[in-house]
Design a protein around this motif. Structure first.
Motif, PDB file in Angstrom:
ATOM      1  N   LEU A   1       0.820  -1.213   0.000  1.00  0.00           N
ATOM      2  CA  LEU A   1       0.000   0.000   0.000  1.00  0.00           C
ATOM      3  C   LEU A   1       0.852   1.260   0.000  1.00  0.00           C
ATOM      4  O   LEU A   1       0.516   2.251  -0.655  1.00  0.00           O
ATOM      5  CB  LEU A   1      -0.949  -0.006   1.196  1.00  0.00           C
ATOM      6  N   ALA A   2       1.972   1.229   0.726  1.00  0.00           N
ATOM      7  CA  ALA A   2       2.873   2.386   0.747  1.00  0.00           C
ATOM      8  C   ALA A   2       3.444   2.652  -0.640  1.00  0.00           C
ATOM      9  O   ALA A   2       3.515   3.804  -1.082  1.00  0.00           O
ATOM     10  CB  ALA A   2       3.990   2.154   1.753  1.00  0.00           C
ATOM     11  N   MET A   3       3.838   1.595  -1.341  1.00  0.00           N
ATOM     12  CA  MET A   3       4.367   1.769  -2.701  1.00  0.00           C
ATOM     13  C   MET A   3       3.308   2.353  -3.633  1.00  0.00           C
ATOM     14  O   MET A   3       3.600   3.243  -4.436  1.00  0.00           O
ATOM     15  CB  MET A   3       4.865   0.432  -3.261  1.00  0.00           C
ATOM     16  N   PHE A   4       2.081   1.834  -3.536  1.00  0.00           N
ATOM     17  CA  PHE A   4       0.996   2.364  -4.361  1.00  0.00           C
ATOM     18  C   PHE A   4       0.778   3.849  -4.083  1.00  0.00           C
ATOM     19  O   PHE A   4       0.655   4.661  -5.003  1.00  0.00           O
ATOM     20  CB  PHE A   4      -0.306   1.615  -4.110  1.00  0.00           C
ATOM     21  N   LEU A   5       0.725   4.198  -2.805  1.00  0.00           N
ATOM     22  CA  LEU A   5       0.448   5.590  -2.445  1.00  0.00           C
ATOM     23  C   LEU A   5       1.594   6.523  -2.802  1.00  0.00           C
ATOM     24  O   LEU A   5       1.367   7.660  -3.228  1.00  0.00           O
ATOM     25  CB  LEU A   5       0.110   5.683  -0.957  1.00  0.00           C
ATOM     26  N   ILE A   6       2.835   6.067  -2.635  1.00  0.00           N
ATOM     27  CA  ILE A   6       3.990   6.894  -3.012  1.00  0.00           C
ATOM     28  C   ILE A   6       3.977   7.147  -4.513  1.00  0.00           C
ATOM     29  O   ILE A   6       4.202   8.278  -4.969  1.00  0.00           O
ATOM     30  CB  ILE A   6       5.306   6.229  -2.561  1.00  0.00           C
ATOM     31  N   GLY A   7       3.716   6.100  -5.297  1.00  0.00           N
ATOM     32  CA  GLY A   7       3.661   6.265  -6.746  1.00  0.00           C
ATOM     33  C   GLY A   7       2.551   7.210  -7.173  1.00  0.00           C
ATOM     34  O   GLY A   7       2.753   8.084  -8.025  1.00  0.00           O
ATOM     35  N   LEU A   8       1.391   7.047  -6.568  1.00  0.00           N
ATOM     36  CA  LEU A   8       0.271   7.922  -6.898  1.00  0.00           C
ATOM     37  C   LEU A   8       0.566   9.364  -6.499  1.00  0.00           C
ATOM     38  O   LEU A   8       0.328  10.301  -7.272  1.00  0.00           O
ATOM     39  CB  LEU A   8      -1.003   7.432  -6.199  1.00  0.00           C
TER      40      LEU A   8
ATOM     41  N   VAL B   1       7.460   8.097 -15.092  1.00  0.00           N
ATOM     42  CA  VAL B   1       8.017   6.740 -15.084  1.00  0.00           C
ATOM     43  C   VAL B   1       8.403   6.334 -13.660  1.00  0.00           C
ATOM     44  O   VAL B   1       8.179   5.191 -13.251  1.00  0.00           O
ATOM     45  CB  VAL B   1       9.223   6.643 -16.037  1.00  0.00           C
ATOM     46  N   VAL B   2       8.960   7.271 -12.910  1.00  0.00           N
ATOM     47  CA  VAL B   2       9.326   6.985 -11.519  1.00  0.00           C
ATOM     48  C   VAL B   2       8.074   6.652 -10.711  1.00  0.00           C
ATOM     49  O   VAL B   2       8.054   5.682  -9.932  1.00  0.00           O
ATOM     50  CB  VAL B   2      10.092   8.170 -10.889  1.00  0.00           C
TER      51      VAL B   2
ATOM     52  N   PHE C   1       7.149   3.012  -8.835  1.00  0.00           N
ATOM     53  CA  PHE C   1       6.713   2.717  -7.470  1.00  0.00           C
ATOM     54  C   PHE C   1       5.456   1.851  -7.470  1.00  0.00           C
ATOM     55  O   PHE C   1       5.332   0.911  -6.686  1.00  0.00           O
ATOM     56  CB  PHE C   1       6.450   4.008  -6.680  1.00  0.00           C
ATOM     57  N   ILE C   2       4.529   2.166  -8.358  1.00  0.00           N
ATOM     58  CA  ILE C   2       3.300   1.377  -8.438  1.00  0.00           C
ATOM     59  C   ILE C   2       3.609  -0.042  -8.886  1.00  0.00           C
ATOM     60  O   ILE C   2       3.068  -1.018  -8.338  1.00  0.00           O
ATOM     61  CB  ILE C   2       2.280   2.071  -9.367  1.00  0.00           C
ATOM     62  N   ALA C   3       4.504  -0.199  -9.856  1.00  0.00           N
ATOM     63  CA  ALA C   3       4.895  -1.536 -10.322  1.00  0.00           C
ATOM     64  C   ALA C   3       5.596  -2.304  -9.208  1.00  0.00           C
ATOM     65  O   ALA C   3       5.398  -3.519  -9.051  1.00  0.00           O
ATOM     66  CB  ALA C   3       5.802  -1.418 -11.536  1.00  0.00           C
ATOM     67  N   ALA C   4       6.403  -1.609  -8.410  1.00  0.00           N
ATOM     68  CA  ALA C   4       7.053  -2.268  -7.268  1.00  0.00           C
ATOM     69  C   ALA C   4       6.007  -2.738  -6.260  1.00  0.00           C
ATOM     70  O   ALA C   4       6.150  -3.805  -5.660  1.00  0.00           O
ATOM     71  CB  ALA C   4       8.040  -1.312  -6.602  1.00  0.00           C
ATOM     72  N   GLY C   5       4.948  -1.955  -6.089  1.00  0.00           N
ATOM     73  CA  GLY C   5       3.852  -2.376  -5.214  1.00  0.00           C
ATOM     74  C   GLY C   5       3.195  -3.646  -5.713  1.00  0.00           C
ATOM     75  O   GLY C   5       2.885  -4.550  -4.928  1.00  0.00           O
TER      76      GLY C   5
END
Length: 85
Positions: A37-44, A68-69, A73-77
């Motif tokens: 969830l943190a990765m999703f939120l950071i990417g967003l 892309v960055v 983050f979203i892809a890492a999530g």
């Protein structure tokens, strides 16, 4: 119509040690959901900040690569979510 056979054996129940081992395995992955969830939120947040600040933030020198960055983050999530059980 023939009558079905009655099962004479009792159902298999695992020994108590196996139940404890399963409980330990489930608690070892407790970090997955918060990190995902943190990765999703950071990417967003990265992508939204890029658009809201008119490409000046988060890193101005990256230009459109900020998108892309953010998607990275979203892809890492999504990559972390494969570890969730």
């Amino acid at each position: 119509m023939p009558k079905s056979r009655i099962r004479k054996k009792t159902d298999y129940t695992p020994p108590p040690g196996a139940r404890q081992a399963q409980a330990i395995k489930l608690t070892n992955r407790s970090w997955v959901a918060p990190v995902m969830l943190a990765m999703f939120l950071i990417g967003l947040a990265w992508i939204v900040m890029f658009y809201v600040t008119d490409t000046r933030l988060p890193i101005e020198s990256l230009g459109n690569w900020n998108i892309v960055v953010g998607f990275g983050f979203i892809a890492a999530g999504f990559g972390v979510s494969t570890q969730w059980k």
